[in-house]
Design a protein around this motif. Structure first.
Motif, PDB file in Angstrom:
ATOM      1  N   THR A 178      -4.121   3.379   2.406  1.00 52.27           N
ATOM      2  CA  THR A 178      -3.337   2.167   1.187  1.00 52.27           C
ATOM      3  C   THR A 178      -3.170   0.878   2.173  1.00 52.27           C
ATOM      4  N   ALA A 195      -1.035  -1.257   2.394  1.00 52.66           N
ATOM      5  CA  ALA A 195      -0.302  -1.100   3.896  1.00 52.66           C
ATOM      6  C   ALA A 195      -0.731  -0.602   5.460  1.00 52.66           C
ATOM      7  N   GLU A 196      -0.927   0.327   4.888  1.00 51.55           N
ATOM      8  CA  GLU A 196      -1.438   0.560   5.976  1.00 51.55           C
ATOM      9  C   GLU A 196      -2.511   0.222   7.297  1.00 51.55           C
ATOM     10  N   ASN A 207       1.145  -2.639  -6.815  1.00 55.12           N
ATOM     11  CA  ASN A 207       2.249  -2.461  -4.753  1.00 55.12           C
ATOM     12  C   ASN A 207       1.467  -2.654  -4.233  1.00 55.12           C
ATOM     13  N   ASN A 208       1.909  -2.791  -2.401  1.00 57.93           N
ATOM     14  CA  ASN A 208       1.218  -2.885  -1.508  1.00 57.93           C
ATOM     15  C   ASN A 208       0.748  -1.572  -0.811  1.00 57.93           C
ATOM     16  N   ASP A 209       1.092  -0.545  -1.676  1.00 59.20           N
ATOM     17  CA  ASP A 209       0.684   0.652  -1.366  1.00 59.20           C
ATOM     18  C   ASP A 209      -0.704   1.303  -2.369  1.00 59.20           C
ATOM     19  N   GLN A 210      -0.732   0.535  -2.935  1.00 57.25           N
ATOM     20  CA  GLN A 210      -1.706   1.260  -4.446  1.00 57.25           C
ATOM     21  C   GLN A 210      -3.253   0.592  -3.946  1.00 57.25           C
ATOM     22  N   HIS A 211      -4.241   2.174  -4.209  1.00 56.66           N
ATOM     23  CA  HIS A 211      -5.670   2.211  -3.812  1.00 56.66           C
ATOM     24  C   HIS A 211      -6.143   2.237  -4.935  1.00 56.66           C
TER      25      HIS A 211
END
Length: 280
Positions: free
Chosen positions: A231, A233-234, A263-267
């Motif tokens: 992601t 975020a990572e 959101n920041n976790d979206q791939h």
């Protein structure tokens, strides 16, 4: 004096392949296209065509995406800082330095690679540019990397840029590289790091095939090529921990199709992303 080299210097034949693909795209110069690159491009053409049809992208399509995103962001930084300084690490046969020096003569643009590739690049540039600066010859994983930063004025903004590089290292080594950039660039008025990265292909229906292809590349390039992040975020957290204050991850669907992230976790499923990190 013998050049200090680390055990991580075997990146690969891919510089010749990418150099020739850039030439095929019409964005490079014949002097930067090698016979080896032409042979490699012809060899993998059927595989690339298959991947574009069934995987939704290939090495050459991601080359185009990442090159375009990086160039667009570098142009924007030059608009902000007309006398910008740029260091392209692991420059290979990239046409970027040549192109930007022609179109933005007020910037300082230096290139860096391992000794053999640096000599190859220097010889090519001398055919097409007058008074070109020496291509710096430094191993990124030795203390000599610090000396490359001494070639620049710390009172002026500095951009470090890399393309097709950071997936070739395991995670600890990647963190060492990013920390080195943040540390050695700490005293600069403004420091930016622009790079591409290949995320884990979790959103692709043929993820297993992509993973297996990456293992083949790992073996052929004698490297630790791998996917480290799932992601955005990572990625951001990793770069923050390495010493950068601001980190932005841009996916091609955002850049080319204006898709908004929930959101920041979206791939979003793209095979390559771009990162812009800064010390401010």
């Amino acid at each position: 004096m013998t050049q200090q080299l680390s055990k991580h210097r075997h990146i690969s034949f891919t510089a010749h392949y990418t150099g020739y693909i850039w030439y095929q795209m019409g964005i490079s110069h014949p002097a930067l296209a090698t016979a080896k690159g032409k042979t490699l491009a012809a060899l993998v053409h059927p595989i690339e065509s298959w991947a574009e049809k069934y995987v939704g992208g290939s090495m050459r399509t991601t080359l185009k995406q990442r090159h375009s995103m990086l160039d667009t962001h570098l142009k924007a930084l030059i608009d902000q800082h007309p006398h910008l300084q740029v260091l392209e690490i692991a420059c290979g046969l990239s046409p970027r330095g040549w192109w930007f020096r022609q179109h933005y003569p007020d910037i300082t643009y230096r290139e860096l690679d391992l000794p053999d590739m640096a000599a190859t690049k220097q010889a090519a540039l001398q055919q097409i540019e007058e008074n070109v600066d020496e291509v710096l010859s430094v191993d990124l994983f030795t203390d000599a990397f610090a000396s490359a930063f001494e070639a620049f004025d710390s009172k002026r903004p500095l951009v470090i840029i890399s393309e097709g590089l950071i997936n070739y290292f395991d995670k600890p080594l990647l963190q060492q590289l990013i920390q080195s950039i943040a540390t050695y660039g700490h005293n600069f008025k403004v420091l930016h790091y622009l790079t591409d990265i290949y995320p884990e292909p979790t959103q692709n229906k043929l993820a297993t095939i992509i993973w297996n292809s990456s293992r083949l590349l790992k073996w052929m390039s004698r490297s630790a090529f791998s996917f480290h992040f799932k992601t955005p975020a990572e990625v951001e957290q990793f770069f923050h921990e390495a010493g950068f204050k601001q980190v932005q991850v841009l996916q091609p669907k955002q850049f080319f199709e204006q898709v908004k992230l929930e959101n920041n976790d979206q791939h979003l499923g793209d095979l390559v992303w771009m990162i812009q990190a800064s010390n401010t």
